[in-house]
Design a protein around this motif. Structure first.
Motif, PDB file in Angstrom:
ATOM      1  N   GLU A 134      58.518   1.241  46.563  1.00  0.00           N
ATOM      2  CA  GLU A 134      58.348   2.375  47.480  1.00  0.00           C
ATOM      3  C   GLU A 134      58.811   3.677  46.838  1.00  0.00           C
ATOM      4  N   VAL A 135      59.981   3.659  46.212  1.00  0.00           N
ATOM      5  CA  VAL A 135      60.528   4.895  45.634  1.00  0.00           C
ATOM      6  C   VAL A 135      59.706   5.338  44.422  1.00  0.00           C
ATOM      7  N   MET A 136      59.300   4.398  43.567  1.00  0.00           N
ATOM      8  CA  MET A 136      58.493   4.767  42.406  1.00  0.00           C
ATOM      9  C   MET A 136      57.150   5.335  42.835  1.00  0.00           C
ATOM     10  N   THR A 137      56.551   4.729  43.838  1.00  0.00           N
ATOM     11  CA  THR A 137      55.271   5.236  44.340  1.00  0.00           C
ATOM     12  C   THR A 137      55.428   6.635  44.916  1.00  0.00           C
ATOM     13  N   GLU A 138      56.509   6.862  45.647  1.00  0.00           N
ATOM     14  CA  GLU A 138      56.746   8.181  46.248  1.00  0.00           C
ATOM     15  C   GLU A 138      56.920   9.252  45.174  1.00  0.00           C
ATOM     16  N   ILE A 139      57.660   8.930  44.119  1.00  0.00           N
ATOM     17  CA  ILE A 139      57.889   9.914  43.058  1.00  0.00           C
ATOM     18  C   ILE A 139      56.589  10.269  42.358  1.00  0.00           C
ATOM     19  N   THR A 140      55.769   9.270  42.025  1.00  0.00           N
ATOM     20  CA  THR A 140      54.509   9.556  41.336  1.00  0.00           C
ATOM     21  C   THR A 140      53.530  10.294  42.247  1.00  0.00           C
ATOM     22  N   GLN A 141      53.537   9.965  43.533  1.00  0.00           N
ATOM     23  CA  GLN A 141      52.635  10.661  44.459  1.00  0.00           C
ATOM     24  C   GLN A 141      53.029  12.119  44.633  1.00  0.00           C
ATOM     25  N   ASN A 142      54.322  12.430  44.526  1.00  0.00           N
ATOM     26  CA  ASN A 142      54.761  13.819  44.628  1.00  0.00           C
ATOM     27  C   ASN A 142      54.147  14.689  43.532  1.00  0.00           C
ATOM     28  N   PHE A 143      53.858  14.084  42.395  1.00  0.00           N
ATOM     29  CA  PHE A 143      53.252  14.830  41.292  1.00  0.00           C
ATOM     30  C   PHE A 143      51.746  14.577  41.196  1.00  0.00           C
ATOM     31  N   GLY A 144      51.187  13.910  42.189  1.00  0.00           N
ATOM     32  CA  GLY A 144      49.751  13.653  42.207  1.00  0.00           C
ATOM     33  C   GLY A 144      49.297  12.758  41.069  1.00  0.00           C
ATOM     34  N   ILE A 145      50.146  11.825  40.650  1.00  0.00           N
ATOM     35  CA  ILE A 145      49.818  10.943  39.528  1.00  0.00           C
ATOM     36  C   ILE A 145      49.192   9.657  40.066  1.00  0.00           C
ATOM     37  N   HIS A 146      47.961   9.392  39.687  1.00  0.00           N
ATOM     38  CA  HIS A 146      47.325   8.135  40.069  1.00  0.00           C
ATOM     39  C   HIS A 146      47.798   7.041  39.124  1.00  0.00           C
ATOM     40  N   TYR A 147      48.020   5.857  39.678  1.00  0.00           N
ATOM     41  CA  TYR A 147      48.591   4.780  38.859  1.00  0.00           C
ATOM     42  C   TYR A 147      47.705   4.435  37.667  1.00  0.00           C
ATOM     43  N   SER A 148      46.388   4.658  37.772  1.00  0.00           N
ATOM     44  CA  SER A 148      45.478   4.316  36.679  1.00  0.00           C
ATOM     45  C   SER A 148      45.672   5.211  35.457  1.00  0.00           C
ATOM     46  N   LYS A 149      46.284   6.381  35.654  1.00  0.00           N
ATOM     47  CA  LYS A 149      46.526   7.289  34.534  1.00  0.00           C
ATOM     48  C   LYS A 149      47.745   6.866  33.719  1.00  0.00           C
ATOM     49  N   ILE A 150      48.631   6.082  34.325  1.00  0.00           N
ATOM     50  CA  ILE A 150      49.856   5.658  33.651  1.00  0.00           C
ATOM     51  C   ILE A 150      49.558   4.434  32.792  1.00  0.00           C
ATOM     52  N   THR A 151      49.765   4.554  31.492  1.00  0.00           N
ATOM     53  CA  THR A 151      49.499   3.428  30.591  1.00  0.00           C
ATOM     54  C   THR A 151      50.455   2.283  30.865  1.00  0.00           C
ATOM     55  N   HIS A 152      51.753   2.576  30.940  1.00  0.00           N
ATOM     56  CA  HIS A 152      52.775   1.592  31.264  1.00  0.00           C
ATOM     57  C   HIS A 152      53.947   2.299  31.926  1.00  0.00           C
ATOM     58  N   THR A 153      54.662   1.565  32.742  1.00  0.00           N
ATOM     59  CA  THR A 153      55.987   1.989  33.176  1.00  0.00           C
ATOM     60  C   THR A 153      56.993   1.084  32.474  1.00  0.00           C
ATOM     61  N   VAL A 154      57.911   1.687  31.737  1.00  0.00           N
ATOM     62  CA  VAL A 154      58.862   0.933  30.923  1.00  0.00           C
ATOM     63  C   VAL A 154      60.192   0.845  31.658  1.00  0.00           C
ATOM     64  N   TYR A 210      50.863   0.788  44.736  1.00  0.00           N
ATOM     65  CA  TYR A 210      50.127   0.351  43.565  1.00  0.00           C
ATOM     66  C   TYR A 210      50.907   0.812  42.339  1.00  0.00           C
ATOM     67  N   LEU A 211      51.366  -0.131  41.557  1.00  0.00           N
ATOM     68  CA  LEU A 211      52.140   0.197  40.374  1.00  0.00           C
ATOM     69  C   LEU A 211      51.297  -0.029  39.128  1.00  0.00           C
ATOM     70  N   PRO A 212      51.572   0.718  38.066  1.00  0.00           N
ATOM     71  CA  PRO A 212      50.818   0.547  36.819  1.00  0.00           C
ATOM     72  C   PRO A 212      51.272  -0.707  36.078  1.00  0.00           C
ATOM     73  N   GLN A 213      50.763  -0.881  34.884  1.00  0.00           N
ATOM     74  CA  GLN A 213      51.195  -2.010  34.073  1.00  0.00           C
ATOM     75  C   GLN A 213      52.665  -1.859  33.703  1.00  0.00           C
ATOM     76  N   HIS A 214      53.322  -2.982  33.568  1.00  0.00           N
ATOM     77  CA  HIS A 214      54.759  -2.999  33.316  1.00  0.00           C
ATOM     78  C   HIS A 214      55.031  -3.404  31.866  1.00  0.00           C
ATOM     79  N   LEU A 215      55.989  -2.731  31.248  1.00  0.00           N
ATOM     80  CA  LEU A 215      56.436  -3.095  29.905  1.00  0.00           C
ATOM     81  C   LEU A 215      57.953  -3.172  29.915  1.00  0.00           C
ATOM     82  N   LYS A 216      58.479  -4.317  29.505  1.00  0.00           N
ATOM     83  CA  LYS A 216      59.923  -4.450  29.389  1.00  0.00           C
ATOM     84  C   LYS A 216      60.397  -3.751  28.127  1.00  0.00           C
ATOM     85  N   CYS A 217      61.488  -3.043  28.238  1.00  0.00           N
ATOM     86  CA  CYS A 217      62.038  -2.267  27.133  1.00  0.00           C
ATOM     87  C   CYS A 217      62.281  -3.168  25.928  1.00  0.00           C
ATOM     88  N   CYS A 218      61.593  -2.892  24.831  1.00  0.00           N
ATOM     89  CA  CYS A 218      61.731  -3.712  23.624  1.00  0.00           C
ATOM     90  C   CYS A 218      63.105  -3.525  22.988  1.00  0.00           C
TER      91      CYS A 218
END
Length: 499
Positions: free
Chosen positions: A62-82, A155-163
């Motif tokens: 919920e919080v991650m979605t709210e933050i990205t929506q505040n900046f008008g970022i569609h999840y499809s534009k985000i390559t990964h969330t790390v 809707y969250l983007p693809q996830h990447l665990k911090c290498c």
């Protein structure tokens, strides 16, 4: 201004983590993009928003979605969330993401999704707990009710665990599982004596002044939360070995035996490749996702190539096994989880196909050519003439020297095959045959450039959001602990983005 800038980008990457301070929890998020002209990475803070309640997967989504929506970022534009390896983040993305980039090979469920604090950064998905079965079924029923009542607009983007965090777990958690008795006894006796020295100079000004007078420098004290701190502190001890021997005697501390000094030297040599890898991946400006696969393969190769060790053989074997387990998708390149890492590395001029093991060469080349065709098919701007120019350039990075060898196009492509390739694949073959290793060569290959931006916008580490929390500590001082949540978020974001 930031919203307009993000809107103009085709690809961005975000990092996320939860930080607790003054009995409050905050979700921090940063975004990262690559300037298509200069290939410089630019980083910005999206927010450090208050998160109330438990840190479960629903609150996180919920919080991650709210933050990205505040900046008008569609999840499809985000390559990964790390993020780090915490299980609550893992479950959030498995539930709401369109696809996860890397999944644990030994997942056992979500027994720990309600982690109360992200400070427990060593929390892993594959950790097991003993639970009351009745309570487990009750919690599952409650989750189903929560999902039924939840707004399904998450809707969250693809996830990447911090290498980098995964490597740090190898250097701490996995090494702590060594069971060899001789190694454990020698390690315990050696570091017990060293910690006596480190503790003394950190508490006593007299001892600290004496050490500085004799060695002309300060000695770092290992800290659990700082990566590589034990290695760095041990290396500093070896660098001033002769002075330390005399200082230990003057300070009336227990002396290290000869075999303990030999053990310390072997320990540092064994940990050096891992420490170098940990230093490379957390960077923001020059670190791309394409660095991950070559770095891990080089790390394993260097550890295997070590000469016979008298005391630290269990250490090197444990690290090798942990690398093969935690990064299994980089040793079996047939795995679907390998795709992003393969294409990001091949599209980086520094590596191309030079890092790929021979048995996976055809698979990786085909995957890259297919991706180039997909990218070219989605845009007509790439249908331009191909300029093939071959030049020579060498990498100055010794770390990758044993894999970045010169390979000719004939090594993996026949002339008859090249004739059948379409325009996009011909451009890809021209790029692979070029000897240039700097990023500017991508300007000659617009399709490859787009593939590079698509896959290398992702950074392999969540370290940027950790740096955000370092600034948060500076803002949320005892005199400012009554700042409202919105005011605190605004001040921190402004300060961070201006810096």
């Amino acid at each position: 201004m930031l919203t307009d800038l993000i809107d103009k980008q085709n690809y961005i990457c975000t990092t996320a983590d939860i930080w607790s301070g003054n009995n409050k929890s905050y979700m921090g998020m940063t975004c990262h993009l690559i300037d298509s002209e200069t290939y410089q990475r630019k980083s910005y803070v999206l927010g450090c928003k208050r998160i109330k309640g438990s840190h479960n997967y629903l609150n996180i989504a919920e919080v991650m979605t709210e933050i990205t929506q505040n900046f008008g970022i569609h999840y499809s534009k985000i390559t990964h969330t790390v993020t780090d390896n915490a299980s609550n983040f893992g479950k959030s993305f498995r539930t709401f993401s369109i696809g996860s980039s890397v999944q644990s090979t030994s997942e056992v469920g979500d027994l720990n999704e309600n982690s109360s604090d992200s400070d427990n950064s060593d929390l892993e998905i594959d950790s097991m707990e003993i639970m009351d079965v009745e309570k487990l079924f009750i919690s599952l029923e409650q989750e189903q009710l929560d999902l039924h009542d939840t707004d399904h607009s998450f809707y969250l983007p693809q996830h990447l665990k911090c290498c980098a965090h995964t490597l740090n777990l190898i250097a701490t958690t996995d090494i702590a599982k060594i069971t060899d008795t001789n190694y454990l006894q020698l390690s315990e006796s050696t570091f017990k004596k060293l910690y006596s020295f480190w503790n003394l100079i950190s508490r006593s000004t007299v001892a600290s002044d004496k050490v500085f007078e004799m060695c002309g420098c300060k000695f770092p004290v290992p800290v659990v939360t700082r990566w590589n701190s034990l290695y760095d502190a041990s290396l500093k001890i070896l660098k001033h070995k002769s002075q330390i021997i005399k200082l230990i005697d003057d300070l009336h501390l227990t002396k290290l035996k000869l075999n303990e000094w030999v053990f310390l030297e072997e320990h540092c040599k064994t940990m050096e490749p891992l420490a170098i890898s940990l230093d490379k991946l957390p960077g923001e400006n020059r670190s791309f996702l394409g660095y991950v696969a070559p770095t891990i393969l080089v790390l394993r190769r260097l550890l295997i190539a070590f000469p016979n060790q008298k005391y630290c053989k269990p250490l090197s074997l444990t690290i090798i096994k942990a690398i093969e387990t935690r990064f299994s998708y980089l040793f079996d390149l047939n795995s679907p989880e390998s795709k992003s890492f393969i294409i990001s590395s091949i599209s980086h001029p520094k590596f191309k196909l030079s890092w790929v093991p021979v048995r996976f060469m055809n698979i990786c080349k085909t995957l890259f050519l297919n991706e180039c065709s997909v990218v070219a098919a989605t845009s007509e701007q790439f249908m331009k003439s191909v300029v093939v120019e071959i030049d020579s350039d060498s990498s100055d990075n010794e770390f990758y020297g044993n894999i970045c060898t010169e390979k000719k196009i004939d090594d993996y492509t026949t002339a008859s095959e090249a004739k059948r390739l379409n325009y996009a694949n011909l451009q890809a073959i021209s790029y692979l045959s070029s000897n240039k290793k700097d990023l500017d060569v991508l300007n000659e290959y617009p399709i490859i450039k787009e593939v590079f931006l698509k896959y290398n916008t992702t950074i392999p580490s969540s370290a940027p959001v950790e740096r955000l929390f370092s600034k948060a500590i500076q803002v949320l001082t005892p005199r400012r602990n009554r700042l409202g949540d919105k005011v605190f978020d605004m001040i921190l974001c402004c300060r961070s983005n201006m810096v």
